[in-house]
Design a protein around this motif. Structure first.
Motif, PDB file in Angstrom:
ATOM      1  N   MET A 157     -40.270  31.728 -32.685  1.00 23.22           N
ATOM      2  CA  MET A 157     -39.790  30.560 -31.991  1.00 23.22           C
ATOM      3  C   MET A 157     -40.124  30.697 -30.505  1.00 23.22           C
ATOM      4  N   ALA A 158     -40.652  29.653 -29.921  1.00 24.63           N
ATOM      5  CA  ALA A 158     -41.079  29.680 -28.522  1.00 24.63           C
ATOM      6  C   ALA A 158     -39.884  29.509 -27.594  1.00 24.63           C
ATOM      7  N   LYS A 159     -40.016  30.100 -26.408  1.00 20.54           N
ATOM      8  CA  LYS A 159     -38.972  29.957 -25.405  1.00 20.54           C
ATOM      9  C   LYS A 159     -39.000  28.564 -24.820  1.00 20.54           C
ATOM     10  N   LYS A 160     -37.828  28.066 -24.471  1.00 21.11           N
ATOM     11  CA  LYS A 160     -37.730  26.767 -23.820  1.00 21.11           C
ATOM     12  C   LYS A 160     -38.044  26.941 -22.349  1.00 21.11           C
ATOM     13  N   ARG A 161     -38.975  26.158 -21.826  1.00 23.41           N
ATOM     14  CA  ARG A 161     -39.333  26.239 -20.417  1.00 23.41           C
ATOM     15  C   ARG A 161     -38.371  25.415 -19.587  1.00 23.41           C
ATOM     16  N   ILE A 162     -38.062  25.938 -18.406  1.00 24.61           N
ATOM     17  CA  ILE A 162     -37.190  25.239 -17.468  1.00 24.61           C
ATOM     18  C   ILE A 162     -38.072  24.556 -16.441  1.00 24.61           C
ATOM     19  N   SER A 163     -37.755  23.321 -16.119  1.00 29.50           N
ATOM     20  CA  SER A 163     -38.554  22.592 -15.134  1.00 29.50           C
ATOM     21  C   SER A 163     -38.322  23.173 -13.735  1.00 29.50           C
ATOM     22  N   ASN A 164     -39.269  22.909 -12.846  1.00 30.12           N
ATOM     23  CA  ASN A 164     -39.157  23.400 -11.468  1.00 30.12           C
ATOM     24  C   ASN A 164     -37.931  22.832 -10.769  1.00 30.12           C
ATOM     25  N   LYS A 165     -37.582  21.599 -11.091  1.00 30.37           N
ATOM     26  CA  LYS A 165     -36.409  20.970 -10.492  1.00 30.37           C
ATOM     27  C   LYS A 165     -35.140  21.726 -10.883  1.00 30.37           C
ATOM     28  N   GLU A 166     -35.047  22.105 -12.154  1.00 38.44           N
ATOM     29  CA  GLU A 166     -33.882  22.855 -12.625  1.00 38.44           C
ATOM     30  C   GLU A 166     -33.831  24.258 -12.011  1.00 38.44           C
ATOM     31  N   VAL A 167     -35.006  24.876 -11.828  1.00 33.47           N
ATOM     32  CA  VAL A 167     -35.074  26.199 -11.224  1.00 33.47           C
ATOM     33  C   VAL A 167     -34.566  26.143  -9.790  1.00 33.47           C
ATOM     34  N   LYS A 168     -35.002  25.141  -9.027  1.00 37.62           N
ATOM     35  CA  LYS A 168     -34.572  25.011  -7.635  1.00 37.62           C
ATOM     36  C   LYS A 168     -33.073  24.731  -7.540  1.00 37.62           C
ATOM     37  N   HIS A 169     -32.572  23.890  -8.445  1.00 38.71           N
ATOM     38  CA  HIS A 169     -31.133  23.584  -8.447  1.00 38.71           C
ATOM     39  C   HIS A 169     -30.320  24.844  -8.738  1.00 38.71           C
ATOM     40  N   LEU A 170     -30.730  25.601  -9.725  1.00 39.65           N
ATOM     41  CA  LEU A 170     -30.042  26.838 -10.082  1.00 39.65           C
ATOM     42  C   LEU A 170     -30.126  27.856  -8.943  1.00 39.65           C
ATOM     43  N   ALA A 171     -31.281  27.926  -8.303  1.00 34.89           N
ATOM     44  CA  ALA A 171     -31.460  28.854  -7.175  1.00 34.89           C
ATOM     45  C   ALA A 171     -30.551  28.477  -6.016  1.00 34.89           C
ATOM     46  N   ARG A 172     -30.454  27.176  -5.686  1.00 33.22           N
ATOM     47  CA  ARG A 172     -29.570  26.730  -4.603  1.00 33.22           C
ATOM     48  C   ARG A 172     -28.121  27.101  -4.877  1.00 33.22           C
ATOM     49  N   GLU A 173     -27.695  26.926  -6.132  1.00 37.01           N
ATOM     50  CA  GLU A 173     -26.325  27.276  -6.505  1.00 37.01           C
ATOM     51  C   GLU A 173     -26.068  28.773  -6.327  1.00 37.01           C
ATOM     52  N   ARG A 174     -26.995  29.584  -6.787  1.00 40.69           N
ATOM     53  CA  ARG A 174     -26.812  31.032  -6.711  1.00 40.69           C
ATOM     54  C   ARG A 174     -26.871  31.534  -5.279  1.00 40.69           C
ATOM     55  N   ILE A 175     -27.780  30.955  -4.487  1.00 40.64           N
ATOM     56  CA  ILE A 175     -27.877  31.339  -3.079  1.00 40.64           C
ATOM     57  C   ILE A 175     -26.575  30.999  -2.361  1.00 40.64           C
ATOM     58  N   HIS A 176     -26.059  29.802  -2.597  1.00 40.10           N
ATOM     59  CA  HIS A 176     -24.809  29.388  -1.955  1.00 40.10           C
ATOM     60  C   HIS A 176     -23.658  30.308  -2.371  1.00 40.10           C
ATOM     61  N   CYS A 177     -23.593  30.644  -3.636  1.00 36.68           N
ATOM     62  CA  CYS A 177     -22.537  31.531  -4.135  1.00 36.68           C
ATOM     63  C   CYS A 177     -22.651  32.916  -3.493  1.00 36.68           C
ATOM     64  N   LEU A 178     -23.876  33.465  -3.413  1.00 39.76           N
ATOM     65  CA  LEU A 178     -24.070  34.773  -2.805  1.00 39.76           C
ATOM     66  C   LEU A 178     -23.712  34.766  -1.322  1.00 39.76           C
ATOM     67  N   MET A 179     -24.063  33.690  -0.620  1.00 37.86           N
ATOM     68  CA  MET A 179     -23.749  33.615   0.806  1.00 37.86           C
ATOM     69  C   MET A 179     -22.234  33.510   1.024  1.00 37.86           C
ATOM     70  N   GLN A 180     -21.528  32.771   0.159  1.00 36.74           N
ATOM     71  CA  GLN A 180     -20.067  32.691   0.258  1.00 36.74           C
ATOM     72  C   GLN A 180     -19.441  34.059   0.008  1.00 36.74           C
ATOM     73  N   MET A 181     -19.963  34.785  -0.983  1.00 37.47           N
ATOM     74  CA  MET A 181     -19.455  36.125  -1.273  1.00 37.47           C
ATOM     75  C   MET A 181     -19.722  37.060  -0.098  1.00 37.47           C
ATOM     76  N   ALA A 182     -20.877  36.904   0.556  1.00 42.18           N
ATOM     77  CA  ALA A 182     -21.211  37.740   1.711  1.00 42.18           C
ATOM     78  C   ALA A 182     -20.243  37.490   2.862  1.00 42.18           C
ATOM     79  N   VAL A 183     -19.917  36.228   3.111  1.00 41.63           N
ATOM     80  CA  VAL A 183     -18.964  35.905   4.179  1.00 41.63           C
ATOM     81  C   VAL A 183     -17.586  36.473   3.852  1.00 41.63           C
ATOM     82  N   ASP A 184     -17.162  36.351   2.595  1.00 34.58           N
ATOM     83  CA  ASP A 184     -15.863  36.894   2.191  1.00 34.58           C
ATOM     84  C   ASP A 184     -15.814  38.420   2.373  1.00 34.58           C
ATOM     85  N   GLU A 185     -16.897  39.104   2.008  1.00 32.45           N
ATOM     86  CA  GLU A 185     -16.943  40.562   2.153  1.00 32.45           C
ATOM     87  C   GLU A 185     -16.952  40.967   3.628  1.00 32.45           C
TER      88      GLU A 185
END
Length: 106
Positions: free
Chosen positions: A1-29
Motif C-alpha cells: 500500500m502506498a503512502k499518502k502524500r501531504i500537500s505543501n500547503k498542509e506541510v506549511k500549516h503543520l510547520a507553522r503550528e509546531r514552530i509556534h508551539c516550540l517558541m511558546q515552550m521556549a518562552v515558558d522555559e
C-alpha cells in the motif's frame, strides 16, 4: 500500500503550528530559568523553519546570535527610537532593529 502524500500547503500549516508551539515552550522555559532547554526549543523551531521554508512569526522573537528567546524585561531591553524599535539581547549583546510600519496617505 502506498503512502499518502501531504500537500505543501498542509506541510506549511503543520510547520507553522509546531514552530509556534516550540517558541511558546521556549518562552515558558526562559521564564522558569531553564535557558539551555529554551535555546534547544528555538534551535528545533529554526530547523523546522529551514527544512519547510516557513518563516518564524514576527511576534516570536529570538536572538540570532545566541538563539535565546527574547522576553522583554527578563533577558532583553526594548527601546523605541524615532524610526525604529531596538531590542538588545542581554545574553550576548546583539541588537535587533525593526522599522516602524508607516501608513502613507493619512
Amino acid at each position: 500500500m502506498a503512502k499518502k502524500r501531504i500537500s505543501n500547503k498542509e506541510v506549511k500549516h503543520l510547520a507553522r503550528e509546531r514552530i509556534h508551539c516550540l517558541m511558546q515552550m521556549a518562552v515558558d522555559e526562559t521564564r522558569q530559568g531553564h535557558y539551555e532547554r529554551s535555546k534547544r526549543y528555538v534551535q528545533l523551531a529554526r530547523r523546522i523553519s529551514n527544512k519547510t521554508k516557513t518563516e518564524i512569526a514576527k511576534e516570536d522573537l529570538y536572538c540570532k546570535g545566541c538563539l535565546s528567546p527574547l522576553v522583554p524585561g527578563m533577558n532583553c531591553k526594548v527601546r523605541l527610537k524615532a524610526q525604529h524599535q531596538s531590542v538588545h539581547c542581554l545574553t550576548c549583546g546583539k541588537v535587533i532593529r525593526t522599522p516602524y510600519a508607516y501608513k502613507h496617505g493619512d
